[in-house]
Design a protein around this motif. Structure first.
Motif: not given
Lengths: 117, 405
Positions: B106-114
């Protein structure tokens, strides 16, 4: 047989290496130690961290540091057995720390208290 | 002592996981702290494992160290700002850093969007993605971009500053914004892939790593049902088709082996099959993205034999692509396809209408088209192309074409 300490000196310990590079260094260091161990000449060794490093001065003043960015820092050391300083120097020459420009190895005999040295 | 073998790229793989979780935990304003803590974790591993051997569970060791370092940072910072014991107690309750597989994903995906936030340039997005989401070092990024460390450092610094100022949330975008935000993410992944595929860098391993990273990040989007959308599938198909030719086009004497000269037995059929699978999966919904069209073009290129069917399909796809998003390169490629369908004379007539007089690809194409029609004109065009080419790779490719005239 005498014991020598091989001290690794880094020109600039603050340089941030990439994870990939750190893994390569680690592999090289392990291979280096393994080569000494195979000759049964490895005594001990360790790396030294900058986390929570402190300097205690002559008036017992405690300061933070040293930090990695000072000119020369000690990254770690290993203690080896060798018949002569020349043999210890040969071990030191194999240390991967020397692949870094400006880095050096210091070879010092350990006083063993037998009255001879 | 048992000598354990370390998984290749373990540090790089774990860097991106730990960094993403810590960024999410500490917030975008402390992105540098997250990076530092992660780097220090590996430094500690380097200083410990080198002498004492690799621990039984290296990943768990790294997570424990990273958690402790993050906790120390938080406690220390709180002490410096407010010396209130209550706050520390309260903080301790919040200090559970979750390094479970699910939170890492989840964190990796959220970081990708950020990171792929429209407020920063795409170049900066690609660099930042390489740093945080792929665990590359500054020097590696500089090599990939064929530039120096200072440029990359400055670019990263500005990008992080901007993310801080914009107070970008490290969160999954709301349902209503997913499509729009995903467009930016896909552009970045597309560029990251191209950076590897077309890079001037002589380092084959590094270039292929870049492409593999772009594919991995795209695949992460496919693994989440909210982002498993047709355009993402199409992009993944495109990357698979392109990657299938890696071994066949690998540089020789600093020069890519061009499509027509490739040994097709070196093409990777597993990747071609993968591409076909994901292109089929992409064929739902009503919207056709440029990735759909480019993947379909790439699909036709996996059939080496020339046929009217192949080239007329490619031509149609290029027509569609140009309507969707005009680009000079696509326009030139379309003319090449046109020459295969309607003959060189027609293609030359259309090409000369483009008058891209400062583009070496334009003159290379004209040289190619004139090759069997008018050798003097072919030579003239190749010479013009050579004069305009900037990179060594391009110069070498054009010189070779001139020589076989």
């Amino acid at each position: 047989m005498q014991e020598f300490v091989l001290i690794m000196r880094h020109e600039d310990g603050s340089k941030v290496a990439s994870p990939e590079q750190m893994q390569i260094w680690m592999k090289q260091t392990m291979e280096w130690i393994e080569s000494i161990r195979k000759q049964n000449k490895f005594v001990s060794g360790t790396g030294l961290l900058f986390d929570d490093a402190r300097v205690v001065k002559s008036n017992k003043l405690v300061t933070n540091g040293p930090f990695g960015d000072i000119k020369e820092t000690i990254g770690g050391y290993v203690i080896v057995k060798a018949t002569s300083v020349d043999e210890a120097v040969e071990f030191a020459k194999g240390c991967p720390v020397l692949l870094g420009e400006g880095n050096s190895m210091e070879v010092r005999k350990i006083a063993n208290g037998d009255g001879v040295h | 002592m048992q000598q354990q073998e370390l998984i290749p790229h373990l540090f790089r793989t774990e860097f991106r996981k730990i960094a993403s979780v810590l960024c999410e935990f500490l917030g975008i304003e402390r992105i540098e702290v997250a990076e530092d803590i992660t780097s220090e974790t590996f430094l500690q591993a380097l200083e410990t494992w080198s002498y004492k051997g690799i621990p039984e569970n290296p990943t768990a060791w790294l997570y424990t160290v990273a958690k402790n370092k993050a906790r120390n940072y938080m406690v220390r910072n709180k002490i410096f700002t407010k010396k209130v014991a209550d706050e520390i107690r309260e903080l301790n309750a919040k200090l559970e850093i979750d390094l479970s597989d699910k939170n890492i994903m989840d964190s990796q995906l959220q970081m990708l969007f950020a990171i792929c936030h429209p407020s920063i340039s795409t170049k900066a997005q690609v660099s930042l993605a390489l740093r945080i989401l792929c665990g590359f070092g500054i020097e590696e990024i500089a090599t990939a971009f064929f530039t120096n460390k200072e440029t990359i450092n400055k670019r990263l610094f500005r990008a992080k500053e901007k993310l801080r100022l914009e107070k970008v949330d490290i969160a999954f975008p709301p349902e209503s914004e997913v499509d729009k935000r995903l467009d930016t993410v896909l552009t970045t992944l597309y560029l990251l892939y191209n950076e590897g595929y077309y890079s001037e860098s002589q380092d084959d391993v590094l270039r292929e790593d870049l492409c593999a990273e772009a594919m991995r990040l795209t695949y992460q989007l496919l693994e989440n049902e909210r982002t498993d959308l047709p355009a993402v599938n199409a992009l993944f198909a495109l990357m698979s088709f392109q990657s299938s030719r890696f071994a066949a086009r690998r540089k020789q004497a600093g020069e890519f082996i061009l499509y027509h000269d490739q040994d097709e037995t070196l093409w990777n059929h597993e990747l071609i099959a993968k591409g076909t699978y994901y292109l089929n999966r992409a064929s739902t919904g009503t919207r056709i993205s440029k990735y759909h069209l480019e993947a379909a073009i790439a699909y036709w290129h996996t059939i080496k034999a020339n046929s009217t069917e192949k080239w007329s399909n490619i031509l149609k796809l290029y027509d569609h692509l140009l309507e969707l998003e005009y680009s000079t390169l696509a326009a030139l490629n379309r003319i090449y396809a046109l020459s295969k369908v309607k003959g060189e004379a027609n293609a030359i007539a259309e090409a000369e209408k483009l008058t891209l007089t400062n583009n070496h690809f334009y003159y290379t194409l004209l040289g190619e088209l004139y090759r069997n029609v008018n050798t003097i004109k072919a030579k003239e065009n190749f010479e013009k192309a050579l004069a305009l080419a900037r990179t060594n790779t391009d110069k070498q490719t054009i010189s070779r074409k001139l020589n076989v005239q």
